[in-house]
Design a protein around this motif. Structure first.
Motif, mmCIF file in Angstrom:
data_model
loop_
_atom_site.group_PDB
_atom_site.id
_atom_site.type_symbol
_atom_site.label_atom_id
_atom_site.label_comp_id
_atom_site.label_asym_id
_atom_site.label_seq_id
_atom_site.Cartn_x
_atom_site.Cartn_y
_atom_site.Cartn_z
ATOM 1 N N ALA A 9 -36.468 -30.592 31.742
ATOM 2 C CA ALA A 9 -35.463 -29.746 31.084
ATOM 3 C C ALA A 9 -36.055 -28.409 30.660
ATOM 4 O O ALA A 9 -37.202 -28.336 30.222
ATOM 5 N N ARG A 10 -35.252 -27.358 30.785
ATOM 6 C CA ARG A 10 -35.682 -26.007 30.429
ATOM 7 C C ARG A 10 -35.244 -25.588 29.036
ATOM 8 O O ARG A 10 -35.759 -24.629 28.486
ATOM 9 N N VAL A 11 -34.267 -26.306 28.462
ATOM 10 C CA VAL A 11 -33.768 -25.995 27.120
ATOM 11 C C VAL A 11 -33.032 -27.223 26.586
ATOM 12 O O VAL A 11 -32.500 -28.016 27.349
ATOM 13 N N VAL A 12 -33.037 -27.366 25.257
ATOM 14 C CA VAL A 12 -32.273 -28.411 24.584
ATOM 15 C C VAL A 12 -31.269 -27.719 23.670
ATOM 16 O O VAL A 12 -31.645 -26.862 22.867
ATOM 17 N N TYR A 13 -30.006 -28.085 23.820
ATOM 18 C CA TYR A 13 -28.948 -27.560 22.956
ATOM 19 C C TYR A 13 -28.535 -28.654 21.978
ATOM 20 O O TYR A 13 -28.201 -29.766 22.389
ATOM 21 N N ILE A 14 -28.581 -28.320 20.694
ATOM 22 C CA ILE A 14 -28.192 -29.264 19.649
ATOM 23 C C ILE A 14 -26.969 -28.713 18.933
ATOM 24 O O ILE A 14 -26.935 -27.533 18.561
ATOM 25 N N GLY A 15 -25.975 -29.575 18.740
ATOM 26 C CA GLY A 15 -24.753 -29.159 18.068
ATOM 27 C C GLY A 15 -24.994 -28.824 16.607
ATOM 28 O O GLY A 15 -25.716 -29.535 15.909
ATOM 29 N N LEU A 16 -24.393 -27.728 16.163
ATOM 30 C CA LEU A 16 -24.493 -27.289 14.774
ATOM 31 C C LEU A 16 -23.118 -27.437 14.127
ATOM 32 O O LEU A 16 -22.209 -26.657 14.397
ATOM 33 N N PRO A 17 -22.950 -28.465 13.285
ATOM 34 C CA PRO A 17 -21.634 -28.700 12.679
ATOM 35 C C PRO A 17 -21.348 -27.716 11.548
ATOM 36 O O PRO A 17 -22.099 -27.631 10.587
ATOM 37 N N ARG A 18 -20.290 -26.983 11.714
ATOM 38 C CA ARG A 18 -19.843 -26.054 10.681
ATOM 39 C C ARG A 18 -18.433 -26.455 10.278
ATOM 40 O O ARG A 18 -17.724 -27.117 11.023
ATOM 41 N N HIS A 19 -18.046 -26.010 9.086
ATOM 42 C CA HIS A 19 -16.660 -26.201 8.660
ATOM 43 C C HIS A 19 -15.773 -25.332 9.546
ATOM 44 O O HIS A 19 -16.249 -24.380 10.162
ATOM 45 N N LEU A 20 -14.490 -25.631 9.602
ATOM 46 C CA LEU A 20 -13.576 -24.834 10.414
ATOM 47 C C LEU A 20 -13.615 -23.363 10.041
ATOM 48 O O LEU A 20 -13.427 -22.492 10.886
ATOM 49 N N SER A 21 -13.906 -23.079 8.779
ATOM 50 C CA SER A 21 -13.996 -21.695 8.319
ATOM 51 C C SER A 21 -15.260 -21.003 8.825
ATOM 52 O O SER A 21 -15.399 -19.792 8.703
ATOM 53 N N GLY A 22 -16.190 -21.778 9.362
ATOM 54 C CA GLY A 22 -17.467 -21.225 9.800
ATOM 55 C C GLY A 22 -18.568 -21.413 8.768
ATOM 56 O O GLY A 22 -19.738 -21.172 9.048
ATOM 57 N N ALA A 23 -18.199 -21.853 7.578
ATOM 58 C CA ALA A 23 -19.186 -22.069 6.516
ATOM 59 C C ALA A 23 -20.093 -23.244 6.866
ATOM 60 O O ALA A 23 -19.711 -24.144 7.611
ATOM 61 N N GLU A 24 -21.290 -23.217 6.321
ATOM 62 C CA GLU A 24 -22.249 -24.284 6.551
ATOM 63 C C GLU A 24 -22.284 -25.216 5.349
ATOM 64 O O GLU A 24 -22.119 -24.784 4.225
ATOM 65 N N GLY A 25 -22.505 -26.502 5.613
ATOM 66 C CA GLY A 25 -22.568 -27.497 4.554
ATOM 67 C C GLY A 25 -23.772 -28.400 4.723
ATOM 68 O O GLY A 25 -24.736 -28.063 5.425
ATOM 69 N N ALA A 26 -23.711 -29.569 4.119
ATOM 70 C CA ALA A 26 -24.825 -30.517 4.160
ATOM 71 C C ALA A 26 -25.120 -30.982 5.583
ATOM 72 O O ALA A 26 -26.281 -31.125 5.976
#
Length: 176
Positions: free
Chosen positions: A79-96
């Motif tokens: 593999a040349r890259v690993v993509y990991i999902g970043l869960p954000r709120h629908l507003s785009g804000a970040e949480g725990a």
């Protein structure tokens, strides 16, 4: 300055990409073909919540089993890259959950080095995965075993589509 395997304005190198949907209980894994066209499910891993020691030389041998499996998959597929999902709120804000995904991505980045790891927005992927599985006839408990893989496929396919349209790696590069 970040270290990545791609310089702006040059074609992306050929090679598989991995997609990861990290949850508190399971981790979904998906992979692409060497040309980065289609994402397919690989497996669902149980989440290993052990922490690694702070000393890098000790950490190599003691990565949690799910992270070690991702590293093995990177090696096996070249593999040349690993993509990991970043869960954000629908507003785009970040949480725990976002903070937990960033920490996990840092651990994966150390395990797969020098292969780059990128975080990509995964809003609504699990919802989309559940809908797709229901539409295909999988319901209830049968979904649990594959929903994380389906979400990883969506994360990876989204990243692949962004790569093709931008001519660059998708998402946010993760420092080791």
């Amino acid at each position: 300055m970040t270290v990545d395997d791609h310089q702006a304005g040059t074609p992306l190198p050929r090679g598989a990409r991995l997609g990861v949907d990290v949850g508190s209980v399971r981790v979904g894994l998906a992979a692409s073909d060497p040309d980065g066209l289609i994402a397919t499910p690989v497996e669902t891993l149980p989440r290993d919540l052990r922490t690694t020691p702070s000393a890098p030389e000790d950490a190599v041998a003691t990565f949690p089993s799910d992270v070690a499996r991702i590293a093995a998959e990177v090696e096996e597929r070249g593999a040349r890259v690993v993509y990991i999902g970043l869960p954000r709120h629908l507003s785009g804000a970040e949480g725990a959950a976002t903070a937990a995904a960033r920490a996990y991505a840092g651990l994966v980045a150390r395990a797969v080095a020098p292969v780059p790891v990128h975080l990509v927005d995964e809003r609504m992927t699990t919802v989309s995965a559940h809908q797709a599985l229901r539409a295909s006839g999988r319901a209830g408990r049968k979904q649990r075993s594959v929903v994380d893989q389906a979400a990883a496929v969506i994360i990876l396919q989204t990243a692949l589509d962004r790569e093709r349209s931008a001519g660059a790696r998708a998402g946010e590069y993760v420092e080791r």
